[in-house]
Design a protein around this motif. Structure first.
Motif: not given
Ligand code: ZN
Length: 161
Positions: A15, A55, A134
């Motif tokens: 992740a 992210r 993720d």
């Protein structure tokens, strides 16, 4: 140009971490990711697909290049079957059923808050890219028969490398 990591690379199963500051390094990463995505060619690319544990993802579904920082899907509804592929699993695709409508939040490159309702193709791209961030590959979204066949092909590829 960045190297797109392939199935079997452990970075794809980790992740990513939220981007804390949208600085010049993030802007440069987005630029390089877009160039890499267009060259592939593909319609979406997540940062960990190029080995960066941050992210964010980029995409272009025909409306020009977009980047979404710290994306999250907060709501899903409906169901839609669509043939899906992945730049990290080249040459293969499967019909996968996922929710049709999604609500996605995140930030743009200027730090503005985004709140996007998407469906069908755009909704699918969002789900696929957020899955990457993720640590989830589309192979994990296959039904049992698809998965068994996919793993046979993919294992032989990994062994051949
Ligand atoms: Zn992918």
């Amino acid at each position: 140009m960045l190297t797109i990591r392939q199935y079997g690379d452990p970075v794809l199963k980790q992740a990513t971490k939220d981007v804390e500051e949208i600085d010049a390094s993030v802007a440069k990463l987005v630029e390089d990711m877009l160039e890499t995505m267009y060259a592939a060619p593909g319609v979406g690319l997540a940062a960990n697909q190029v080995g960066v544990q941050r992210r964010l993802f980029v995409y272009d579904i025909g409306d020009g290049p977009q980047a979404i920082i710290n994306p999250r899907i907060t709501e899903t509804s409906g169901e839609w079957a669509f043939e899906e592929g992945c730049l990290s699993v080249p040459g293969l695709s499967w019909t996968i059923v996922r929710p049709n409508q999604v609500h996605l939040t995140g930030l743009d490159l200027d730090g503005n808050e985004l709140s996007i309702d998407a469906e069908e193709y755009q909704g699918r791209v969002f789900q696929h890219e957020v899955d990457h961030l993720d640590g989830t590959l589309l192979v994990e979204r296959l039904d049992e028969d698809q998965r068994r066949q996919a793993l046979q092909v993919l294992r032989s590829r990994v062994l051949a490398r």
